[in-house]
Design a protein around this motif. Structure first.
Motif, PDB file in Angstrom:
ATOM      1  N   LEU A 109     -10.706   0.436   3.329  1.00  0.00           N
ATOM      2  CA  LEU A 109     -10.329   1.324   2.232  1.00  0.00           C
ATOM      3  C   LEU A 109     -10.888   0.745   0.940  1.00  0.00           C
ATOM      4  N   SER A 110     -11.143   1.611   0.000  1.00  0.00           N
ATOM      5  CA  SER A 110     -11.553   1.132  -1.319  1.00  0.00           C
ATOM      6  C   SER A 110     -10.365   0.449  -1.983  1.00  0.00           C
ATOM      7  N   LYS A 111     -10.644  -0.312  -3.001  1.00  0.00           N
ATOM      8  CA  LYS A 111      -9.578  -0.999  -3.741  1.00  0.00           C
ATOM      9  C   LYS A 111      -8.584   0.027  -4.301  1.00  0.00           C
ATOM     10  N   LYS A 112      -9.123   1.130  -4.829  1.00  0.00           N
ATOM     11  CA  LYS A 112      -8.263   2.180  -5.388  1.00  0.00           C
ATOM     12  C   LYS A 112      -7.366   2.783  -4.310  1.00  0.00           C
ATOM     13  N   THR A 139      -3.325   2.922  -4.147  1.00  0.00           N
ATOM     14  CA  THR A 139      -2.641   4.205  -3.952  1.00  0.00           C
ATOM     15  C   THR A 139      -1.725   4.142  -2.736  1.00  0.00           C
ATOM     16  N   TYR A 140      -2.216   3.555  -1.659  1.00  0.00           N
ATOM     17  CA  TYR A 140      -1.411   3.393  -0.445  1.00  0.00           C
ATOM     18  C   TYR A 140      -0.140   2.605  -0.758  1.00  0.00           C
ATOM     19  N   ALA A 141      -0.293   1.500  -1.479  1.00  0.00           N
ATOM     20  CA  ALA A 141       0.877   0.682  -1.836  1.00  0.00           C
ATOM     21  C   ALA A 141       1.870   1.495  -2.660  1.00  0.00           C
ATOM     22  N   HIS A 142       1.377   2.303  -3.582  1.00  0.00           N
ATOM     23  CA  HIS A 142       2.278   3.133  -4.398  1.00  0.00           C
ATOM     24  C   HIS A 142       3.063   4.110  -3.536  1.00  0.00           C
TER      25      HIS A 142
END
Length: 170
Positions: free
Chosen positions: A43-46, A50-53
């Motif tokens: 996954l990209s850093k972004k 987003t996943y963590a959020h």
């Protein structure tokens, strides 16, 4: 004879609509990113952020739902449900007795998420045993989803039998 409250003033339907649905939405978004990770292998850093959020918000609202269940159980509302809801009440009781340590860690996690913290300690403590913690959270979420679905179906049956057509929802 007990009577089911009006749909718009039913605290269980409110818990479902205002809190569980948010948890479910966040979990759905996290699952979509999970699938992307398994499909692409990265996954990209972004996307990682987003996943963590999504996961953090999902878990926070999952605790709010448990908190709401505890309040509903203390209020005596369940005593006023029609007899046809006895299975719902039994299942709700079982869910509310979820592992005490897990619930306490989830509460601290929620507090660490929705109240500003100088450090991420509360979130990290919850995620120490990441795979087991997430498994328990997913199982709990699935059980709650089934429970709310059953409650809504039971409500629609009661509304139909009692001629409360303005309260039937899909």
């Amino acid at each position: 004879m007990t009577k089911l409250p009006h749909r718009d003033s039913d605290p269980i339907l409110r818990l479902h609509a205002h809190y569980f649905e948010l948890a479910d939405l966040m979990r759905g978004h996290a699952n979509a990113i999970d699938r992307e990770y398994y499909r692409r292998g990265r996954l990209s850093k972004k996307k990682n952020v987003t996943y963590a959020h999504y996961v953090i918000t999902w878990l926070g609202f999952l605790y709010v739902v448990l908190e709401g269940i505890a309040e509903i159980q203390k209020s005596g509302i369940l005593d006023n449900l029609p007899e046809s809801f006895s299975s719902f009440k039994t299942r709700l009781s079982i869910i509310s007795r979820c592992e005490t340590d897990y619930i306490d860690r989830l509460r601290r996690f929620r507090n660490g998420t929705f109240h500003y913290q100088f450090t991420p300690d509360k979130q990290l403590q919850f995620l120490e045993n990441d795979s087991e913690t997430l498994r328990i959270s997913k199982d709990l979420h699935n059980n709650l989803k089934d429970l709310f679905s059953d409650y809504r179906v039971n409500c629609m049956v009661v509304y139909a039998i009692e001629g409360r057509k303005d309260e039937v929802f899909w």
